[in-house]
Scaffold this motif. Structure first.
Motif, PDB file in Angstrom:
ATOM      1  N   GLY A 351       0.762  -1.240   0.000  1.00 50.78           N
ATOM      2  CA  GLY A 351       0.000   0.000   0.000  1.00 50.78           C
ATOM      3  C   GLY A 351       0.793   1.292   0.000  1.00 50.78           C
ATOM      4  N   PRO A 352       1.968   1.407   0.709  1.00 49.93           N
ATOM      5  CA  PRO A 352       2.638   2.703   0.764  1.00 49.93           C
ATOM      6  C   PRO A 352       3.167   3.114  -0.610  1.00 49.93           C
ATOM      7  N   PRO A 353       3.464   4.417  -0.784  1.00 52.46           N
ATOM      8  CA  PRO A 353       4.016   4.846  -2.074  1.00 52.46           C
ATOM      9  C   PRO A 353       5.286   4.059  -2.408  1.00 52.46           C
ATOM     10  N   LEU A 354       5.544   3.924  -3.689  1.00 54.20           N
ATOM     11  CA  LEU A 354       6.648   3.074  -4.135  1.00 54.20           C
ATOM     12  C   LEU A 354       7.990   3.450  -3.489  1.00 54.20           C
ATOM     13  N   GLU A 355       8.259   4.787  -3.400  1.00 54.76           N
ATOM     14  CA  GLU A 355       9.587   5.165  -2.881  1.00 54.76           C
ATOM     15  C   GLU A 355       9.732   4.798  -1.403  1.00 54.76           C
ATOM     16  N   VAL A 356       8.621   4.834  -0.664  1.00 56.84           N
ATOM     17  CA  VAL A 356       8.669   4.463   0.761  1.00 56.84           C
ATOM     18  C   VAL A 356       8.948   2.956   0.878  1.00 56.84           C
ATOM     19  N   LEU A 357       8.238   2.202   0.043  1.00 52.97           N
ATOM     20  CA  LEU A 357       8.433   0.751   0.050  1.00 52.97           C
ATOM     21  C   LEU A 357       9.864   0.399  -0.358  1.00 52.97           C
ATOM     22  N   MET A 358      10.378   1.082  -1.378  1.00 54.67           N
ATOM     23  CA  MET A 358      11.731   0.777  -1.851  1.00 54.67           C
ATOM     24  C   MET A 358      12.763   1.051  -0.760  1.00 54.67           C
ATOM     25  N   ALA A 359      12.562   2.149  -0.028  1.00 52.38           N
ATOM     26  CA  ALA A 359      13.517   2.480   1.047  1.00 52.38           C
ATOM     27  C   ALA A 359      13.471   1.394   2.131  1.00 52.38           C
ATOM     28  N   ALA A 360      12.252   0.884   2.413  1.00 51.78           N
ATOM     29  CA  ALA A 360      12.130  -0.152   3.444  1.00 51.78           C
ATOM     30  C   ALA A 360      12.803  -1.447   2.985  1.00 51.78           C
ATOM     31  N   LEU A 361      12.606  -1.786   1.725  1.00 51.53           N
ATOM     32  CA  LEU A 361      13.219  -3.019   1.212  1.00 51.53           C
ATOM     33  C   LEU A 361      14.741  -2.884   1.135  1.00 51.53           C
ATOM     34  N   GLN A 362      15.187  -1.672   0.798  1.00 53.51           N
ATOM     35  CA  GLN A 362      16.634  -1.416   0.724  1.00 53.51           C
ATOM     36  C   GLN A 362      17.278  -1.564   2.112  1.00 53.51           C
ATOM     37  N   LYS A 363      16.551  -1.100   3.103  1.00 52.39           N
ATOM     38  CA  LYS A 363      17.053  -1.201   4.474  1.00 52.39           C
ATOM     39  C   LYS A 363      17.207  -2.676   4.869  1.00 52.39           C
ATOM     40  N   LEU A 364      16.195  -3.477   4.509  1.00 49.10           N
ATOM     41  CA  LEU A 364      16.281  -4.917   4.817  1.00 49.10           C
ATOM     42  C   LEU A 364      17.469  -5.545   4.093  1.00 49.10           C
ATOM     43  N   ARG A 365      17.630  -5.171   2.831  1.00 50.47           N
ATOM     44  CA  ARG A 365      18.777  -5.716   2.075  1.00 50.47           C
ATOM     45  C   ARG A 365      20.080  -5.331   2.781  1.00 50.47           C
ATOM     46  N   ASP A 366      20.182  -4.088   3.218  1.00 53.19           N
ATOM     47  CA  ASP A 366      21.433  -3.624   3.824  1.00 53.19           C
ATOM     48  C   ASP A 366      21.690  -4.263   5.191  1.00 53.19           C
ATOM     49  N   LEU A 367      20.617  -4.578   5.902  1.00 53.74           N
ATOM     50  CA  LEU A 367      20.810  -5.314   7.163  1.00 53.74           C
ATOM     51  C   LEU A 367      21.311  -6.716   6.855  1.00 53.74           C
ATOM     52  N   ARG A 368      20.678  -7.341   5.846  1.00 45.80           N
ATOM     53  CA  ARG A 368      21.038  -8.747   5.546  1.00 45.80           C
ATOM     54  C   ARG A 368      22.415  -8.869   4.914  1.00 45.80           C
ATOM     55  N   THR A 369      22.872  -7.819   4.242  1.00 44.66           N
ATOM     56  CA  THR A 369      24.222  -7.879   3.662  1.00 44.66           C
ATOM     57  C   THR A 369      25.243  -7.277   4.629  1.00 44.66           C
ATOM     58  N   ALA A 370      24.795  -6.875   5.808  1.00 42.08           N
ATOM     59  CA  ALA A 370      25.667  -6.196   6.784  1.00 42.08           C
ATOM     60  C   ALA A 370      26.437  -5.073   6.095  1.00 42.08           C
ATOM     61  N   ALA A 371      25.684  -4.225   5.407  1.00 43.00           N
ATOM     62  CA  ALA A 371      26.291  -3.136   4.635  1.00 43.00           C
ATOM     63  C   ALA A 371      26.826  -2.058   5.579  1.00 43.00           C
ATOM     64  N   PRO A 372      27.879  -1.361   5.141  1.00 39.71           N
ATOM     65  CA  PRO A 372      28.444  -0.308   6.018  1.00 39.71           C
ATOM     66  C   PRO A 372      27.537   0.914   6.097  1.00 39.71           C
ATOM     67  N   ARG A 373      26.532   0.844   6.936  1.00 37.39           N
ATOM     68  CA  ARG A 373      25.607   1.964   7.140  1.00 37.39           C
ATOM     69  C   ARG A 373      25.488   2.203   8.629  1.00 37.39           C
ATOM     70  N   ASP A 374      25.618   3.474   9.034  1.00 38.39           N
ATOM     71  CA  ASP A 374      25.520   3.774  10.464  1.00 38.39           C
ATOM     72  C   ASP A 374      24.146   4.308  10.844  1.00 38.39           C
ATOM     73  N   ASP A 375      23.299   4.553   9.833  1.00 35.43           N
ATOM     74  CA  ASP A 375      21.961   5.084  10.145  1.00 35.43           C
ATOM     75  C   ASP A 375      20.973   3.960  10.460  1.00 35.43           C
ATOM     76  N   ILE A 376      21.383   2.704  10.284  1.00 38.70           N
ATOM     77  CA  ILE A 376      20.541   1.566  10.662  1.00 38.70           C
ATOM     78  C   ILE A 376      21.399   0.612  11.500  1.00 38.70           C
ATOM     79  N   ARG A 377      20.758  -0.399  12.106  1.00 40.61           N
ATOM     80  CA  ARG A 377      21.534  -1.274  13.002  1.00 40.61           C
ATOM     81  C   ARG A 377      22.219  -2.396  12.235  1.00 40.61           C
ATOM     82  N   SER A 378      23.019  -1.997  11.248  1.00 38.73           N
ATOM     83  CA  SER A 378      23.767  -2.988  10.470  1.00 38.73           C
ATOM     84  C   SER A 378      24.884  -3.565  11.333  1.00 38.73           C
ATOM     85  N   ARG A 379      25.142  -4.870  11.168  1.00 45.67           N
ATOM     86  CA  ARG A 379      26.176  -5.518  11.986  1.00 45.67           C
ATOM     87  C   ARG A 379      27.532  -5.531  11.262  1.00 45.67           C
TER      88      ARG A 379
END
Ligand code: HEM
Length: 395
Positions: A351-379
């Motif tokens: 239901g949310p606008p596409l860009e909101v959904l894309m940002a949420a999915l990107q965040k999940l991808r970055d958590l799962r890849t343990a990407a170097p991001r400090d704005d989310i709880r990446s490991r």
């Protein structure tokens, strides 16, 4: 299954599929395939009326207490009808305060509440819990691309579940146990299967057919007064069990646990139980980080297991990257970019606008890849310290 439920199931597996398929062929041949208002009125009326007749009989019959399987299958069949009515804009949640499908809503709410699941069709109805009769399972249409999508969703989900099963079995053993490595290998292999299925789906699915003729059945719709978000292939516990048991995502991370809370009722009750259980376990990553503080007392299998743990994390991250960078990009983002603005509302299943959904999915991808991001709880720092400690370079 009661006689009424059986007749309805037969209708779903025959006329329902025929009508939807005919409508899809009409829409797809139009200059604007996203506009359902241009043609097909008599078919839409037929779909609505035939379905309603069956459902009214079932609604009057009430709770026949035929057991979980029969009730869950019936909820799926009512949901397929409601999803198809939404797809053909016989109903439209932003136009209505409450679903005009009164009998269907009553039946779905009754069954959903008694089973402890959302009162709409869920992914499991079309994938892991979809009985085939004479080799054919339930679907909306008989389009080749719908079957491709469902076949590969089902394969992907089962492979994720295999990985989750293997990781769950590490819980009572712990990271230093000699047999934990076997389970980590099984998990890695299952995730490699997911990756192979993703590749095949990516190569074989037709983007236009998927976007215009399959995806629209997964939109949100109202049941009674409330609007329920669409179904998606992620509505099973396995993927989150993997996230949590590996430690790439954490239940105490509010944005991640929000996602879990929102998803519980879209999963089968047994999946809900499994996920709840995982939410209170110590992750393998945390066990390894603890072990690194005194590695000499961890026994001879610790390093071997930690190395395999990193391989499982990589395999998991790879499937998440494929989902985002290949599947979502090719089958949702790219076709959306050429879509007329008037059709942009409700493009996504949730239901949310596409860009909101894309940002949420990107965040999940970055958590799962343990990407170097400090704005989310990446490991990523924890993964880097494990790598450094056991001398395992990034592959
Ligand atoms: C969620 C697209 C295939 C697993 C989503 C979402 C989109 C999407 C857009 C966000 C939910 C929403 O729309 O509201 C696609 C497309 C696919 C595809 C376009 C192929 C054509 C698959 C497959 C799997 C899968 C084969 C494997 C089981 C998931 C998971 C989620 C999800 C687990 C929940 C979010 C997450 O935890 O990552 N998908 N998907 N998807 N999908 Fe897919």
């Amino acid at each position: 299954m009661s006689i009424n439920a059986e007749r309805y199931d037969e209708w779903i597996r025959s006329s329902f599929i025929e009508i939807n398929t005919e409508l899809e062929e009409i829409y797809f041949a139009q200059d604007d395939p996203a506009d359902v208002s241009l043609a097909g009125n008599s078919l839409r009326t037929l779909l609505h009326d035939e379905g309603r007749e069956h459902i009214t009989g079932l609604h009057n019959e009430g709770n026949t207490d035929e057991g979980f399987e029969a009730a869950f299958a019936l909820l799926g069949n009512v949901g397929l009808y409601m999803g198809a009515c939404r797809r053909h804009e016989i109903t439209e949640p932003s136009r209505e305060q409450s679903s005009p499908l009164i009998e269907a809503s009553g039946l779905a709410l009754h069954i959903g509440a008694s089973l402890g699941v959302a009162p709409r069709f869920a992914t499991s109805h079309l994938s892991t819990h979809n009985l085939a009769r004479d080799g054919v399972y339930r679907s909306f249409t008989k389009l080749k691309d719908e079957f491709l999508f469902l076949d590969f969703n089902t394969r992907g989900i089962f492979a994720y579940k295999r990985a989750a099963d293997a990781l769950t079995r590490t819980v009572p053993l712990g990271i230093t146990h000699p047999v934990t490595g076997d389970l980590l290998i099984a998990a890695r292999q299952a995730l490699e299967d997911v990756a192979a299925y993703n590749e095949q789906l990516f190569a074989q699915l037709d983007p236009a057919r998927f976007f215009y003729s399959v995806r629209p059945y997964y939109k949100p719709y109202r049941v009674g007064k409330s609007e329920y978000r669409g179904a998606n292939a992620g509505d099973f516990a396995g993927i989150n069990e993997i996230d949590l048991l590996l430690g790439l995502c954490q239940a105490e991370d509010p944005s991640y646990s929000q996602l879990l809370v929102d998803k519980f009722s879209y999963m089968m009750p047994e999946d809900q139980g499994r996920l709840r259980d995982c939410m209170r376990r110590e992750s393998l990553m945390d066990q390894i980080l603890l072990g690194l503080q005194s590695p000499d007392s961890c026994g001879e299998y610790f390093e071997h297991n930690a190395r395999l743990f990193l391989e499982v994390c990589e395999a998991h991250g790879h499937t998440a990257s494929q989902h985002h960078n290949q599947l979502v990009d090719r089958f949702i983002e790219q076709p959306s970019s050429v879509l007329d603005q008037k059709h942009m509302a409700h493009i996504t299943a949730s239901g949310p606008p596409l860009e909101v959904l894309m940002a949420a999915l990107q965040k999940l991808r970055d958590l799962r890849t343990a990407a170097p991001r400090d704005d989310i709880r990446s490991r990523y720092k924890d993964i880097a310290s494990i790598r450094a400690a056991i001398g395992s370079p990034h592959r």
